[in-house]
Design an enzyme around this catalytic site. Sequence first.
Site, short mmCIF file in Angstrom:
data_model
loop_
_atom_site.label_atom_id
_atom_site.label_comp_id
_atom_site.label_asym_id
_atom_site.label_seq_id
_atom_site.Cartn_x
_atom_site.Cartn_y
_atom_site.Cartn_z
CB CYS A 77 4.53 -1.54 -0.09
SG CYS A 77 3.24 -0.88 0.98
CG HIS A 170 5.68 2.78 -2.27
ND1 HIS A 170 5.16 1.83 -3.12
CD2 HIS A 170 4.88 2.79 -1.18
CE1 HIS A 170 4.09 1.28 -2.56
NE2 HIS A 170 3.89 1.85 -1.38
CD GLU A 172 7.17 2.02 -6.03
OE1 GLU A 172 8.15 1.82 -5.31
OE2 GLU A 172 6.04 1.55 -5.79
#
Length: 522
Positions: A77, A170, A172
Amino acid sequence: TILILDFGSQYSHLITRRIRESGVYCEMLPCTQKISDLHFNPKGIILSGSPYSVYDQDAPRVDPAVFKLGVPILGICYGLQEIAWNHNGSIVPCDCREYGHALLSILKNQDHLLMNKLFENLEGDIQVWMSHGDQLDKLPADFRVIGKTSTSPYAAIAHEEKQIFGIQFHPEVTHTPLGKEILRNFVIGICRAQANWTMESFIDKEIARIRQIVGPNGQVVGAVSGGVDSTVAAKLMKEAIGNRFHAILVDNGVMRLNECETVKKQLGDHLGINLRVVQVSDLFLNRLKGITDPEKKRKIIGNTFIEVFEAEAAKIDQETKEGNHGEIQYLLQGTLYPDVIESISFKGPSATIKTHHNVGGLLENMKLKLIEPLRELFKDEVRELGKVLGLDEELIWRHPFPGPGIAIRILGEVTPEQVAIARAADHIYIEEIKKAGLYRKIAQAYAALLPVKAVGVMGDKRTYEQVIALRAVETSDFMTADWYPFPYDVLKHISNRIINEIKGVNRVVYDISSKPPATIEW
Ligand code: XMP
């Protein structure tokens, strides 16, 4: 080790989490970390997301030296935009902020095989999570596109020779279901980091570190409560420096039923920790006389705790001077990683660690330095560590218990009689929850004693007695919480037992408030 540079995204700590789940050790440092000051040679670097825009006046900046280290880099990002910004790419605000699910089309490149490695074993379109206000609108020189979405033509980019990767989404968060594979591809496939981070290796490393810090004669004190964090930290200290670690348990008179005995057995007898129990119930209960305000109770208990702890540590210092030991220089604390992360923010000098679960005053008064062996771990890792260190299952899964104990669960004045009632009710409640097999499904449960009386009837007689409120919540972070939907028969049984077995209680109620707007404690 993989280095994660944190630009302040709310998801940054999850990157650490996901990578460690793959068995690769990683450390997160503020994005302003000077590369020349690093205490290890990273095998790869990840730049996190951020609430900033790269064009903000005060936008956080990475040390340009990261791009000269020659190790693979992955920007997530904002991290992607920071890479582009450093390579003369162009970033613009999106027409509308993109937030939510998106489909990423993976583009493989037949001429540039190395850069395909980020999406190795992944094909076609995959679900990803987006959360950004800016995006790349011109590729920096020598970068290529390896993934796009319907709104982001440069959702994933790579530089073949330099092994620099950038992704707009993202990986994660769990909303990117294959995110963990992508991170694993980066750290293992591209950075060639080894998946050898286990609890056993953590223990060896941490013991060596503690021994080095404390030295051959140094001594350490620490408060224990019977909770998992302080117990695991204490056991680790014991393994590192034996009896030069002194655990202190302050019996403040507002612990749970038989708790002091249980802790003594667990820590002292079972785990072999050098433990001192200071029995000062009367002192605490005397000082709490006539106090009804919960914040005042907290203060009195906190201050008295510090006073007692300091006196005991001074005693230990005196007693061990005759031996060959040095002075006590360190205070052990079971600080966990989420607290450390909060305090390593790049915004100014590091903020102090949350004070409410620390005994802050001790440090200043006693001129002690902190030692925090759990500062790299998440709660579930601490539990795993506890298992390896031989803690009982029961202790490992114990619900958190506040420092001021049942004093804040007795609304109104804390008298020995009220303590006895609250303890007995709590004991029955927890016992029945365990019997019903629900203890691990509930994050925290306790019984509170309310400062009101209600009318009842027992036998043929009218009664006018107190009310017990039961609280049980489900939560993962304790910041928000929902009340637990007990099966009726379990509640019914608990209520019957409390009313029948405890003199002075004729009514039980169940708290159905969520947090917010209520809190977990009353
Ligand atoms: P609240 O009541 O704020 O609780 O929703 C969130 C978590 O913090 C614990 N808690 C405390 N722990 N000292 C502590 O050590 C305190 O004064 C205190 N007050 C609340 C609470 O038990 C829950 O786990």
